[in-house]
Scaffold this motif. Structure first.
Motif, short mmCIF file in Angstrom:
data_model
loop_
_atom_site.label_atom_id
_atom_site.label_comp_id
_atom_site.label_asym_id
_atom_site.label_seq_id
_atom_site.Cartn_x
_atom_site.Cartn_y
_atom_site.Cartn_z
N ASP A 148 103.86 -56.11 -66.84
CA ASP A 148 102.43 -55.98 -66.89
C ASP A 148 101.77 -56.70 -66.09
O ASP A 148 102.11 -58.23 -66.41
CB ASP A 148 102.04 -55.91 -68.30
N PHE A 149 100.76 -56.41 -65.44
CA PHE A 149 99.89 -57.36 -64.43
C PHE A 149 98.59 -56.98 -64.33
O PHE A 149 98.24 -55.65 -63.85
CB PHE A 149 100.78 -57.59 -63.14
N LYS A 150 97.58 -57.72 -64.55
CA LYS A 150 96.20 -57.47 -64.16
C LYS A 150 95.81 -58.53 -63.37
O LYS A 150 95.69 -59.59 -63.43
CB LYS A 150 95.59 -57.54 -65.71
N CYS A 151 95.23 -57.93 -62.15
CA CYS A 151 94.84 -58.93 -61.10
C CYS A 151 93.35 -59.20 -61.45
O CYS A 151 92.58 -58.30 -61.69
CB CYS A 151 94.83 -58.26 -59.59
N LYS A 152 92.99 -60.45 -61.26
CA LYS A 152 91.81 -60.92 -61.49
C LYS A 152 90.85 -61.40 -60.32
O LYS A 152 89.82 -62.01 -60.25
CB LYS A 152 91.61 -62.02 -62.52
N LEU A 153 91.48 -61.16 -59.18
CA LEU A 153 90.80 -61.25 -57.99
C LEU A 153 89.95 -60.04 -57.30
O LEU A 153 90.09 -58.94 -58.05
CB LEU A 153 91.79 -61.85 -56.91
N ASN A 154 89.58 -60.23 -56.27
CA ASN A 154 88.80 -59.24 -55.61
C ASN A 154 89.54 -58.29 -54.97
O ASN A 154 90.90 -58.41 -54.77
CB ASN A 154 87.63 -59.61 -54.38
N PRO A 155 89.21 -56.89 -54.87
CA PRO A 155 90.34 -55.75 -54.37
C PRO A 155 91.06 -55.95 -53.29
O PRO A 155 92.37 -55.79 -53.13
CB PRO A 155 89.37 -54.69 -53.98
N GLU A 156 90.52 -56.79 -52.09
CA GLU A 156 91.35 -57.07 -50.97
C GLU A 156 92.59 -58.36 -51.31
O GLU A 156 93.43 -58.03 -50.84
CB GLU A 156 90.34 -57.76 -49.95
N GLN A 157 92.05 -59.17 -51.98
CA GLN A 157 92.90 -60.10 -52.42
C GLN A 157 94.11 -59.74 -53.44
O GLN A 157 95.18 -59.84 -53.36
CB GLN A 157 92.28 -61.50 -53.23
N CYS A 158 93.69 -58.75 -54.38
CA CYS A 158 94.65 -58.08 -55.23
C CYS A 158 95.74 -57.27 -54.12
O CYS A 158 96.68 -57.21 -54.55
CB CYS A 158 93.97 -56.87 -56.29
N ALA A 159 95.11 -56.58 -53.27
CA ALA A 159 96.06 -55.88 -52.43
C ALA A 159 96.97 -56.63 -51.71
O ALA A 159 98.10 -56.35 -51.54
CB ALA A 159 95.21 -54.96 -51.60
N TYR A 160 96.54 -57.93 -51.47
CA TYR A 160 97.42 -58.76 -50.59
C TYR A 160 98.62 -59.37 -51.79
O TYR A 160 99.74 -59.24 -51.13
CB TYR A 160 96.38 -60.08 -50.14
N GLN A 161 98.08 -59.77 -52.90
CA GLN A 161 98.94 -60.22 -53.76
C GLN A 161 100.04 -59.31 -54.14
O GLN A 161 101.31 -59.56 -54.48
CB GLN A 161 98.38 -60.81 -55.03
N THR A 162 99.61 -57.87 -54.26
CA THR A 162 100.66 -56.96 -54.87
C THR A 162 101.35 -56.24 -53.60
O THR A 162 102.08 -55.02 -53.86
CB THR A 162 99.93 -55.84 -55.70
#
Length: 592
Positions: free
Chosen positions: A25-39
């Protein structure tokens, strides 16, 4: 990332509650662009095991699968396929890859075969690309993407995926041998290379964490408060010991010590590696697979040793040549060139360990001979257990010891030997015992053909044996042994269509080597003494007292002879084919 510091830790050093897998389970707390980069596919921590570990598994299984298919085809393909041009060309190419090695005289080093080197290159390219290809190596610092550097994450998962294969390759009765047909001793090079690859990946996994936390200024705090660093350090120390001590130059010099400590170090390594992974994602799946594979191999080996083979009695005798002859009456069946692991049931001969010895005798069916066969070993005393065996045999000539036998393993297929027109056996030193078994088997096959128990080979065949040693006593022993075998063989009959034309050359090189090393004689040519020649029936025995064998010339002549016998449009074993048979000449090397 999972913050392991804020979770209550159990004993010993595992997160509570202990589970088989950790959550994805993972919930990204960053902005959409940063979340896309992280995942991203190559960066997402919560699926790193699926991307890196599974791809490593797929590569290893694909390589094993290719050799498994080749093994099945070799065993069960019909003769009509084996006579085709494609089959013969493929066989010839595969034999070249299996045999072609390279010598580095300056380093006194013989490389593995070309095929093994190519497999090593495939592995190197894969791990190099998977480690350094994806970016970034470290997370950007503008936001918190996690505390695990991406390069460390992927290196760790690939290292873990190698564990089942390393443990499988470390055993003698292993599943990879069962699938591919490659003897365990020939797979040891891959056990070593995968271990080295795992060690390098472990270092790549470790140092980025150190660099990251030093840059953050909390390295000391992490070391004092986070148990994952302690378990990781113990794991790496044990792995470093195993890797360094297994280097050939070190292992050969301290073999007995390494063998005695290898298992303990391996247990420490696996145990603390298990704690270090702490059921992150699917990490424990690889330990379960490793344990199942390893335990099945041990169970198979021990079942065969203690229940099927049972207790045996070995008789020890020191020969004038300095070799120790070990004779073991047994009902065990074996094929030429195989070896077994012997455990002597006495404390002065390392009761807790088994030692490999090559079988120097041929198996005879008790139903035909009316008596059990004998396993014969010729042992060259050195340090360790072989020196103790020699001392015991000298002290009590003809003494008997109870032993357990594990095996046999490896060997040369008798069916394959029967297919060849020319058999060339080259041996040196204590490898002479191995060559005697090859000669015995060749003679036995011809005896079976002469008595009609096997289909007769069309035309007489050629058996050439070359033995070289520094020791005159060893040469005398080998000469007597080989002459006895050839003189009493029933194939030495006047029947022209059955049996072998046999030629044996025995070389003693000590005097030549002494002359070559002398400053006054260093440039002299090989001062060959006249050969002592014995010719009886259809075999000749040449004893050279001061000469080295010309191995390159010998191989060239043997291959040329095979080519002259099998020309374009010729015949091999009665079957038409359109080019020289790559299996026409069968060569066996037996070295100490």
């Amino acid at each position: 990332m999972m913050d392991m510091n804020n979770m209550h830790r159990g004993i010993p050093w595992l997160t509570k509650p202990v589970m088989l897998h950790s959550s994805r389970d993972f919930k990204c707390k960053l902005n959409p662009e940063q979340c896309a980069y992280q995942t991203g596919h190559w960066r997402f921590w919560y699926k790193a095991d699926l991307v890196y570990s599974l791809n490593t598994i797929y590569l290893c299984c694909a390589i094993i699968g290719v050799f498994t298919i080749a093994n099945i085809l070799t065993r069960y393909a019909p003769d009509c396929i084996k006579r085709t041009r494609v089959w013969r060309a493929t066989t010839s190419a595969s034999r070249y890859l299996a045999y072609r090695g390279y010598r580095l005289p300056t380093l006194r080093y013989w490389s593995p075969s070309l095929g093994v080197i190519l497999l090593g290159v495939v592995g190197f390219v894969f791990f190099f690309a998977m480690t350094l290809g994806p970016k970034p190596y470290y997370w950007p610092t503008e936001v918190s993407y996690g505390s695990s550097p991406p390069i460390a994450t992927r290196a760790g998962w690939m290292a873990l995926a190698l564990l089942p294969f390393i443990l499988a390759l470390s055993t003698k009765a292993n599943l990879i041998t069962a699938c591919t047909g490659v003897p365990h001793e020939k797979l040891q090079v891959f056990h070593h290379w995968l271990s080295y690859a795992m060690f390098v990946l472990a270092l790549v996994h470790t140092f980025p964490f150190i660099i990251y936390h030093i840059s953050k200024g909390d390295m000391v705090k992490k070391w004092k408060t986070d148990m994952v660093y302690w378990t990781g350090v113990v794991t790496l120390l044990a792995q470093t010991y195993l890797t360094v001590m297994s280097l050939p130059s070190i292992r050969n010099r301290f073999y007995e010590f390494f063998k005695a400590t290898h298992l303990v170090a391996a247990l420490v390594f696996v145990l603390f590696f298990f704690f270090h992974c702490d059921f992150r994602l699917s990490s424990w799946d690889y330990f379960i697979a490793s344990g199942v594979i390893y335990m099945l191999s041990l169970m198979a080996a021990n079942f065969r040793t203690f229940l099927l083979n049972g207790l045996h009695t070995a008789t020890l005798e020191v020969l004038p040549s300095g070799l120790v002859r070990v004779a073991v009456p047994t009902f065990i069946n074996w094929t030429p060139g195989q070896h077994v692991y012997v455990r002597f049931l006495t404390s002065d001969l390392h009761l807790l360990t088994a030692h490999p010895f090559t079988i120097s005798s041929v198996y005879h069916d008790p139903a035909t001979t009316g008596k059990v066969s004998e396993l014969i070993f010729y042992i060259k005393p050195r340090g360790g257990v072989t020196g103790r065996i020699a001392a015991l045999a000298k002290k009590k000539p003809g003494c008997s010891k109870k032993i357990f036998i594990e095996g046999p393993y490896g060997g040369v297929s008798a069916h394959n030997m029967a297919r060849f027109d020319t058999i060339l056996v080259i041996a040196g030193g204590s490898g002479g015992g191995f060559s005697l078994a090859m000669v015995d088997e060749a003679l036995r096959l011809s005896e079976l053909e002469a008595t009609g128990e096997k289909p007769a080979h069309k035309g007489r065949r050629n058996l050439e044996v070359v033995f070289s040693t520094r020791d005159s006593a060893m040469a005398d022993w080998y000469t007597a042994e080989i002459e006895s075998r050839l003189s009493h063989s029933t194939i030495l009959s006047p029947a022209p269509e059955i049996g072998f034309e046999t030629s044996v050359s025995v070389h003693t090189t000590a005097a030549f080597e002494s002359a070559a090393s002398s400053p006054a004689l260093g440039s002299a040519k090989n001062p060959k003494a006249p050969a002592e020649i014995t010719t009886t029936g259809s075999f000749s025995l040449n004893v050279h007292r001061n000469a080295r064998p010309d191995i390159p010339g010998l191989l060239a002549r043997t291959v040329a002879m095979a080519h002259s016998q099998e020309t374009f449009g010729g015949r091999s074993n009665g079957s038409e084919f359109s080019f020289v048979d790559p299996l026409q000449c069968f060569m066996i090397l037996g070295m100490p």
